[in-house]
Design an enzyme around this catalytic site. Structure first.
Site, PDB file in Angstrom:
ATOM      1  N   ASP A 162       0.824  -1.204   0.000  1.00  0.00           N
ATOM      2  CA  ASP A 162       0.000   0.000   0.000  1.00  0.00           C
ATOM      3  C   ASP A 162       0.866   1.266   0.000  1.00  0.00           C
ATOM      4  OD1 ASP A 162      -2.729   1.163   0.582  1.00  0.00           O
ATOM      5  OD2 ASP A 162      -1.632   1.925   2.326  1.00  0.00           O
ATOM      6  N   GLU A 187       0.842  -0.571  -5.060  1.00  0.00           N
ATOM      7  CA  GLU A 187      -0.266   0.382  -5.122  1.00  0.00           C
ATOM      8  C   GLU A 187       0.303   1.790  -5.160  1.00  0.00           C
ATOM      9  OE1 GLU A 187      -3.516   3.091  -3.669  1.00  0.00           O
ATOM     10  OE2 GLU A 187      -1.783   2.611  -2.467  1.00  0.00           O
TER      11      GLU A 187
HETATM   12  C1  GLC Z   1      -3.997   3.450  -0.270  1.00  0.00           C
HETATM   13  C2  GLC Z   1      -5.327   2.760  -0.046  1.00  0.00           C
HETATM   14  C3  GLC Z   1      -6.299   3.745   0.519  1.00  0.00           C
HETATM   15  C4  GLC Z   1      -5.767   4.267   1.836  1.00  0.00           C
HETATM   16  C5  GLC Z   1      -4.327   4.773   1.696  1.00  0.00           C
HETATM   17  C6  GLC Z   1      -3.673   4.882   3.036  1.00  0.00           C
HETATM   18  O1  GLC Z   1      -4.075   4.460  -1.194  1.00  0.00           O
HETATM   19  O2  GLC Z   1      -5.796   2.227  -1.243  1.00  0.00           O
HETATM   20  O3  GLC Z   1      -7.574   3.181   0.694  1.00  0.00           O
HETATM   21  O4  GLC Z   1      -6.580   5.310   2.282  1.00  0.00           O
HETATM   22  O5  GLC Z   1      -3.505   3.910   0.943  1.00  0.00           O
HETATM   23  O6  GLC Z   1      -3.373   3.637   3.541  1.00  0.00           O
END
Ligand code: GLC
Length: 719
Positions: A357, A399
C-alpha cells in the site's frame, strides 16, 4: 537527517547489534528526553543474538566477497541452531535440506542485495551488520516455510511468470462487508469459481484494527492478528489452503508505509521504548516544520498537515494519511528488517500475493515532498530479493495511483511483479463520457504497446475513488487541458453535468482533483435508470458496464473485479455511510456497501439488472480464461478503426490473434472493411456474441451496436 529526533542520524554511526546491552536504561527514560548523542546511539541499534562484528564496512569497502562471507557465516550459524534444536531427526533433516536451497537461492541474489542495501544504508559504518541482519531475516523466514508452500515455490521458480496469463483474474473484497466471517467466506468459493477468479485479495479489514475511523482497514494494528469478529489466524490459514485447492491464490494487504497507532511497535514507542521510537518519525515542532511546507495533504477536506501530536511522547508523529496511521521510517534498517519479518509471516500463512500500500511514500527525504524518492525502488528490490530467496511462490502488487511515468519504476520482475494500472480507469470513464476513444487509444499506444516486462492489474473501479490520473505530457501533446479534463470527469460522474447518466460524489471537494466516489453501477447509469424505471436507460447502463469490462478483460495484464463495490452485479451506491460518524466524512464508503447476498431487499428490476450484469461478466471471464490465450500479459497493437468512438487493438501471441473492437458511443458504428482486412480479419468469429456460431463475413465491413464490443478471431481458411 533528523539530528534531534529519534530517526536516522547519519552522523552518529554505530553497530545495529549493540542494543541488547542497554535495554534496562532505555526503558526507564521517557521518550521526551531522547536527545543526547548516547541515546541516539542506543536508539539506532538493532537487537540480535548474533555477535558484534569487529570489522566496519561502508559503501565502497563492502564488496561481493564480503557478502559471500556473510552468507557462509549466516548459514553456518543457522545450521548449528537447527542441529542443536529439540526438533525430531526428520524435521532437522528437512530443515537442513531446505537451508541448502535457501543458501543456493541467496547466492544468486547477493549482488542485488548488496547493491540495494548499499544504496540504502551504505554510509553506515555498521553496514556489514545491517547486511547480515537483513540476510539472516530472509533466510530464517524461508526456513519457516510450510511444506505445501515449499512445493509451490518450486513450481513457480520453474514458471516465474505464472500470473501473466489469460487465466489470471483477480477479485477483491472486504470479508466483513461481503460475508461477515471467514467461515462464510469458504461458502463463497462457488461465486469465485463462477467468475473464474484465481486470485482473491482480502482487503485489510481482515486484520486487527483500531476502533473508529481506521481508513477502511488501512490502519493495521497487527499483521499477525485477524479481527476476532471475522475469525482467527488459524482459520485464515485454513481458508487459504482450501482456496489453493480450488486453484485460487490468496492475497493480502501490507501497509508498508505505516502501521496504526495501536500496533505493538507504536505502543512500545508511546511507552518510551527508544528502539521502537526509531521505527517512526517523532519530531519536535521545529523539526516537523522543516518538512511540512513541502508535503501534500492527502485528504485535505478531512485533515490538514502530515503530523499528529502525540501526548505520550510529547512529539509530533508523521502521519501522512489519517492520525491513526503512523508512517514508518525506512531510513532505519531495523524497520526494513522488521517489515520483512511481517511479510514472511504472511507469506508463510499462505498469502501468495502481498499488496504494498502507498508505495511512493515509503522513503522520506528532507527538502522534498517525500513522494517518489530515489530509495523507493531500492526498498522494493530488497523485498523482492527476500521473495526470491525465501518465498518465490509469492508475488507483490504495487499500489501507486498516479501518472504512468511515476509508477512504472515500481513494477517489474525485480520489483513488485504487479502494479495497479492507475490510468486505465480514468481513460475508460473519460472515453465513455466523451463517446470518444482517441485519448484512451493514445494512452494505450504509449504505455501498453511496448514490451516493458510489467504486468498491470486492470480495472474500472477499485475500493478507492475514481481519480483523473493520466499522462500529463500526453495530454499536452494531444491538446488536452489537464485541469479542464479532470474537472469534466468529476462533474460528469458526480452527476452535476446536464444530461449525465451517472450518480457519484466528489471525493475531494475541489473538482480540479478529478476524484469521484461511486460504484461501477452508479457511474455507468444503473442508479439513475432504476430511479427512472426506464428500460432503455437500464439497457444502456448494463451495456456500458459490459463494454468497460470487455476492455479490462482484453488489455494486457490481469483484470480486477471489485466484489465489494459490486462490480459483478451493477451494484448501486450505498448512502448509509452518511449515518455513521466514523465514515460520513469519507465518500469512499459510498462504494463499499454491505453485500446483500440473497437480494431480499432488492426490487424486481434491480434483481434483473444484477442478474444480467453478473451473467455478462461471468461469460466474459469464462471466455477470457478458456478461449483467449492471447489475452495474457503479452503485447498489444492499437489500430485504427476509422471511428473516434471505436477503440481497436490487436492481441497476438504464438497461439492466437484477436482483434478487439469497443464502441464507446451510444450510436451504432459501422466499421469499414479496410480497417479489418489489413489485419487479416476477412472472416472471423466474435467470441463475445457468438462464440460457437458461424463466422462473420467481414468483406463489407461490420456494424457495432451502441456500446458493443467484439473479440474477433479470424477464421484461417478464409484469410
Ligand atoms: C492506499 C489505499 C487507501 C488508503 C491509503 C492509506 O491508497 O488504497 O484506501 O486510504 O492507501 O493507507
Amino acid at each position: 537527517m533528523y539530528p534531534n529526533s529519534v530517526g536516522y542520524n547519519p552522523i552518529v554511526q554505530h553497530s545495529i547489534l549493540d542494543s541488547d546491552k542497554t535495554p534496562e536504561k532505555d526503558h526507564s527514560t521517557s521518550g521526551a528526553e531522547c536527545s543526547t548523542p548516547l541515546r541516539e546511539i542506543e536508539m539506532m541499534t538493532m537487537s540480535s543474538s548474533a555477535s558484534v562484528s569487529q570489522t566496519r564496512f561502508t559503501r565502497n569497502e563492502f564488496q561481493l566477497g564480503d557478502s559471500k562471507q556473510i552468507l557462509k557465516e549466516t548459514v553456518g550459524q543457522l545450521e548449528s541452531e537447527i542441529r542443536n534444536s529439540n526438533s525430531s531427526a526428520s524435521e532437522k533433516t528437512e530443515k537442513l535440506e531446505h537451508l541448502k536451497v535457501l543458501e543456493h537461492r541467496s547466492s544468486g541474489q547477493l549482488q542485488r542485495l548488496t547493491s540495494n542495501l548499499k544504496a540504502l544504508y551504505g554510509d553506515r559504518h555498521d553496514f556489514k551488520d545491517v547486511f547480515k541482519r537483513i540476510l539472516q531475516t530472509f533466510i530464517a523466514g524461508g526456513l519457516e516455510r510450510p511444506s505445501e508452500l515449499k512445493e509451490l515455490d518450486k513450481q513457480r521458480e520453474n514458471n516465474p511468470n505464472w500470473f501473466a496469463s489469460n487465466k489470471s483474474i483477480e477479485a477483491t473484497l472486504y470479508v466483513d462487508r461481503h460475508c461477515k466471517t471467514l467461515d462464510n467466506l469458504e461458502k463463497e468459493i462457488n461465486l469465485f469459481k463462477s467468475l473464474n477468479v484465481n486470485i482473491l485479495h482480502l482487503m485489510p479489514t481482515i486484520y486487527k484494527l483500531p476502533a473508529g475511523d481506521n481508513d477502511g482497514g488501512y490502519a493495521i494494528s497487527d499483521f499477525r492478528t485477524v479481527d476476532p469478529d471475522i475469525g482467527t489466524m488459524d482459520q485464515l490459514r485454513d481458508v487459504f489452503t482450501s482456496m489453493r485447492k480450488h486453484g485460487i491464490s490468496p492475497a493480502m494487504d501490507v501497509t508498508v508505509n505505516h502501521t496504526s497507532h495501536e500496533h505493538p511497535w507504536a505502543e512500545a514507542a508511546k511507552a518510551g521504548d527508544p528502539e521502537k521510537q526509531g521505527f517512526y518519525f517523532l519530531m519536535s515542532e521545529a523539526e516537523k516544520n522543516e518538512y511540512q511546507p513541502n508535503l501534500i495533504d492527502v485528504f485535505p477536506d478531512i485533515r490538514k498537515g502530515s503530523f499528529t501530536w502525540n501526548k505520550d511522547t510529547s512529539k509530533f508523529v508523521w502521519t501522512t494519511f489519517k492520525s491513526s496511521q503512523w508512517d514508518l521510517n525506512y531510513n532505519n534498517p531495523k524497520v526494513l528488517a522488521a517489515m520483512a519479518n511481517e511479510l514472511m509471516f504472511l507469506a508463510n500463512q499462505g498469502a501468495e500475493m502481498l499488496r504494498f500500500d502507498a508505495v511512493p511514500l515509503i522513503s522520506k527525504k528532507k527538502g522534498t515532498n517525500c513522494l517518489y524518492q530515489e530509495n523507493v525502488p531500492h526498498i522494493l528490490q530488497t523485498f523482492n530479493v527476500m521473495q526470491k530467496i525465501a518465498a518465490p511462490g509469492m508475488i507483490f502488487k504495487s499500489e501507486a495511483i498516479d501518472e504512468p511515468k511515476l509508477i512504472k519504476p515500481y513494477v517489474g520482475h525485480d520489483l513488485c511483479q504487479l502494479g495497479y494500472n492507475a490510468t486505465l480507469p480514468f481513460h475508460l470513464w473519460d472515453a465513455l463520457k466523451h463517446q470518444d476513444s482517441t485519448f484512451l487509444s493514445a494512452a494505450l499506444t504509449k504505455h501498453m504497446q511496448t514490451p516493458e516486462g510489467r504486468v498491470w492489474v486492470n480495472y474500472t473501479r477499485c475500493h478507492d475513488e475514481l481519480a483523473a490520473k493520466f499522462d500529463s505530457d500526453l495530454a499536452k501533446e494531444s491538446g488536452i487541458d489537464r485541469r479542464q479534463r479532470s474537472e469534466e470527469l468529476a462533474h460528469f460522474y458526480s452527476g452535476a453535468t446536464e444530461g449525465s447518466f451517472s450518480k457519484g460524489k466528489l471525493f475531494l471537494s475541489n473538482p480540479a482533483s478529478g476524484t469521484v466516489s461511486a460504484t461501477q453501477g452508479s457511474l455507468a447509469g444503473v442508479e439513475q435508470a432504476l430511479q427512472n424505471k426506464d428500460p432503455q436507460q437500464i439497457e444502456a447502463a448494463v451495456n456500458r458496464i459490459k463494454l468497460l469490462n470487455s476492455v479490462v478483460m482484453s488489455v494486457p495484464g490481469i483484470p480486477l473485479i471489485n466484489l465489494t463495490g459490486g462490480d459483478d452485479r451493477g451494484q448501486i451506491n450505498d448512502y448509509s455511510y452518511l449515518q455513521d460518524s466514523d465514515k460520513k466524512h469519507d465518500s469512499r464508503w459510498l462504494h463499499r456497501p454491505m453485500r446483500d447476498i440473497d437480494f431480499k431487499q432488492k426490487d424486481a428490476l434491480e434483481v434483473q439488472v444484477m442478474d444480467k450484469v453478473f451473467t455478462d461478466l461471468a461469460e466474459l471471464t469464462r471466455i477470457r480464461a478458456q478461449d483467449m490465450p492471447a489475452f495474457g500479459a503479452g503485447l498489444m497493437q492499437v489500430v485504427g478503426t476509422g471511428k473516434n468512438s471505436v477503440l481497436g487493438f490487436i492481441r497476438e501471441n504464438d497461439q492466437q490473434k484477436v482483434m478487439v473492437l469497443a464502441n464507446f458511443s451510444d450510436k451504432p458504428q459501422p466499421i469499414d472493411s479496410k480497417y479489418l482486412s489489413r489485419h487479416n480479419m476477412v472472416s472471423a468469429i466474435d467470441k463475445i456474441s457468438q462464440e460457437d456460431a458461424q463466422a462473420l463475413n467481414l468483406d463489407t465491413g461490420i456494424e457495432l451496436a451502441p456500446y458493443q464490443s467484439m473479440w474477433l478471431v479470424p477464421v484461417e481458411n478464409k484469410t
